[in-house]
Design a protein around this motif. Structure first.
Motif, PDB file in Angstrom:
ATOM      1  N   ALA A   1       0.833  -1.203   0.000  1.00  0.00           N
ATOM      2  CA  ALA A   1       0.000   0.000   0.000  1.00  0.00           C
ATOM      3  C   ALA A   1       0.871   1.258   0.000  1.00  0.00           C
ATOM      4  CB  ALA A   1      -0.927   0.000   1.214  1.00  0.00           C
ATOM      5  N   TRP A   2       1.968   1.229   0.733  1.00  0.00           N
ATOM      6  CA  TRP A   2       2.884   2.373   0.775  1.00  0.00           C
ATOM      7  C   TRP A   2       3.503   2.584  -0.607  1.00  0.00           C
ATOM      8  CZ3 TRP A   2       7.934   2.659   4.155  1.00  0.00           C
ATOM      9  CH2 TRP A   2       8.370   3.967   4.221  1.00  0.00           C
ATOM     10  N   GLY A   3       3.935   1.500  -1.236  1.00  0.00           N
ATOM     11  CA  GLY A   3       4.493   1.598  -2.576  1.00  0.00           C
ATOM     12  C   GLY A   3       3.489   2.143  -3.574  1.00  0.00           C
ATOM     13  N   LYS A   4       2.237   1.686  -3.451  1.00  0.00           N
ATOM     14  CA  LYS A   4       1.185   2.178  -4.337  1.00  0.00           C
ATOM     15  C   LYS A   4       0.951   3.662  -4.117  1.00  0.00           C
ATOM     16  CE  LYS A   4      -3.555   1.282  -5.784  1.00  0.00           C
ATOM     17  NZ  LYS A   4      -4.752   0.472  -5.582  1.00  0.00           N
ATOM     18  N   ASP A   5       0.898   4.068  -2.843  1.00  0.00           N
ATOM     19  CA  ASP A   5       0.700   5.478  -2.514  1.00  0.00           C
ATOM     20  C   ASP A   5       1.840   6.342  -3.055  1.00  0.00           C
ATOM     21  OD1 ASP A   5      -0.607   7.701  -0.876  1.00  0.00           O
ATOM     22  OD2 ASP A   5       1.423   7.659  -0.021  1.00  0.00           O
ATOM     23  N   GLN A   6       3.043   5.805  -3.036  1.00  0.00           N
ATOM     24  CA  GLN A   6       4.214   6.547  -3.500  1.00  0.00           C
ATOM     25  C   GLN A   6       4.446   6.406  -5.007  1.00  0.00           C
ATOM     26  OE1 GLN A   6       5.998   8.680  -1.414  1.00  0.00           O
ATOM     27  NE2 GLN A   6       4.182   8.185  -0.219  1.00  0.00           N
ATOM     28  N   LYS A   7       3.591   5.626  -5.658  1.00  0.00           N
ATOM     29  CA  LYS A   7       3.628   5.433  -7.107  1.00  0.00           C
ATOM     30  C   LYS A   7       4.973   4.890  -7.596  1.00  0.00           C
ATOM     31  CE  LYS A   7       0.241   9.131  -7.777  1.00  0.00           C
ATOM     32  NZ  LYS A   7      -0.135   9.227  -6.400  1.00  0.00           N
ATOM     33  N   VAL A   8       5.470   3.855  -6.916  1.00  0.00           N
ATOM     34  CA  VAL A   8       6.745   3.265  -7.312  1.00  0.00           C
ATOM     35  C   VAL A   8       6.565   1.974  -8.115  1.00  0.00           C
ATOM     36  CG1 VAL A   8       8.014   4.293  -5.399  1.00  0.00           C
ATOM     37  CG2 VAL A   8       7.065   2.005  -5.146  1.00  0.00           C
ATOM     38  N   GLY A   9       5.320   1.569  -8.348  1.00  0.00           N
ATOM     39  CA  GLY A   9       5.075   0.372  -9.135  1.00  0.00           C
ATOM     40  C   GLY A   9       5.693   0.489 -10.522  1.00  0.00           C
TER      41      GLY A   9
ATOM     42  N   VAL B   1      12.443   0.993  -7.678  1.00  0.00           N
ATOM     43  CA  VAL B   1      12.311   1.139  -6.231  1.00  0.00           C
ATOM     44  C   VAL B   1      11.564  -0.063  -5.666  1.00  0.00           C
ATOM     45  CG1 VAL B   1      11.295   2.527  -4.373  1.00  0.00           C
ATOM     46  CG2 VAL B   1      12.320   3.647  -6.363  1.00  0.00           C
ATOM     47  N   GLU B   2      12.095  -0.607  -4.577  1.00  0.00           N
ATOM     48  CA  GLU B   2      11.448  -1.740  -3.931  1.00  0.00           C
ATOM     49  C   GLU B   2      11.388  -1.498  -2.427  1.00  0.00           C
ATOM     50  OE1 GLU B   2      11.854  -6.591  -3.599  1.00  0.00           O
ATOM     51  OE2 GLU B   2      13.057  -5.487  -5.045  1.00  0.00           O
ATOM     52  N   PHE B   3      10.196  -1.584  -1.871  1.00  0.00           N
ATOM     53  CA  PHE B   3      10.017  -1.475  -0.431  1.00  0.00           C
ATOM     54  C   PHE B   3      10.040  -2.885   0.138  1.00  0.00           C
ATOM     55  CE2 PHE B   3       7.247   2.638  -0.593  1.00  0.00           C
ATOM     56  CZ  PHE B   3       8.345   3.355  -1.005  1.00  0.00           C
ATOM     57  N   LEU B   4      10.784  -3.078   1.212  1.00  0.00           N
ATOM     58  CA  LEU B   4      10.891  -4.400   1.815  1.00  0.00           C
ATOM     59  C   LEU B   4      10.302  -4.402   3.216  1.00  0.00           C
ATOM     60  CD1 LEU B   4      14.594  -5.189   0.829  1.00  0.00           C
ATOM     61  CD2 LEU B   4      12.518  -5.986  -0.313  1.00  0.00           C
ATOM     62  N   ALA B   5       9.460  -5.368   3.486  1.00  0.00           N
ATOM     63  CA  ALA B   5       8.948  -5.568   4.838  1.00  0.00           C
ATOM     64  C   ALA B   5       9.903  -6.508   5.573  1.00  0.00           C
ATOM     65  CB  ALA B   5       7.548  -6.168   4.791  1.00  0.00           C
TER      66      ALA B   5
END
Length: 94
Positions: A3-11, A15-19
């Motif tokens: 959801a954070w990646g979607k909000d930040q439009k990195v799809g 850029v990759e967000f890792l949990a």
């Protein structure tokens, strides 16, 4: 993180967000917050605010936002501590 990646439009970008729900990566990188302030607020260990740029599996840029009076790196969104992990700073180093 999705959801954070979607909000930040990195799809579709590099850029990759890792949990890290178990803290394994945070522990391996030795980036747990140790200051009692954030630990008291969050009640559990948390990662420092960090940005890492990898190239061919090698960390080329590592920036951590923390300071003596700002252990979580978020006291001042436009301040120098938070700036370390902002995209503008990271891009300026590429």
């Amino acid at each position: 993180m999705k959801a954070w990646g979607k909000d930040q439009k990195v799809g579709g970008t590099i850029v990759e967000f890792l949990a890290d729900p178990s803290g394994a990566l945070t522990k391996a990188l030795d980036i747990f917050m140790t200051h009692p302030g954030p630990l008291g607020v969050f009640g559990q260990q948390r990662s420092k605010r960090v940005a890492i740029v990898y190239e061919n599996d090698v960390a080329k840029i590592v920036e951590v936002s923390e300071g003596p009076d700002d252990p979580a790196g978020d006291n001042d969104a436009s301040g120098p501590v938070t700036y370390r992990t902002k995209v503008e700073n990271i891009l300026s180093q590429l």
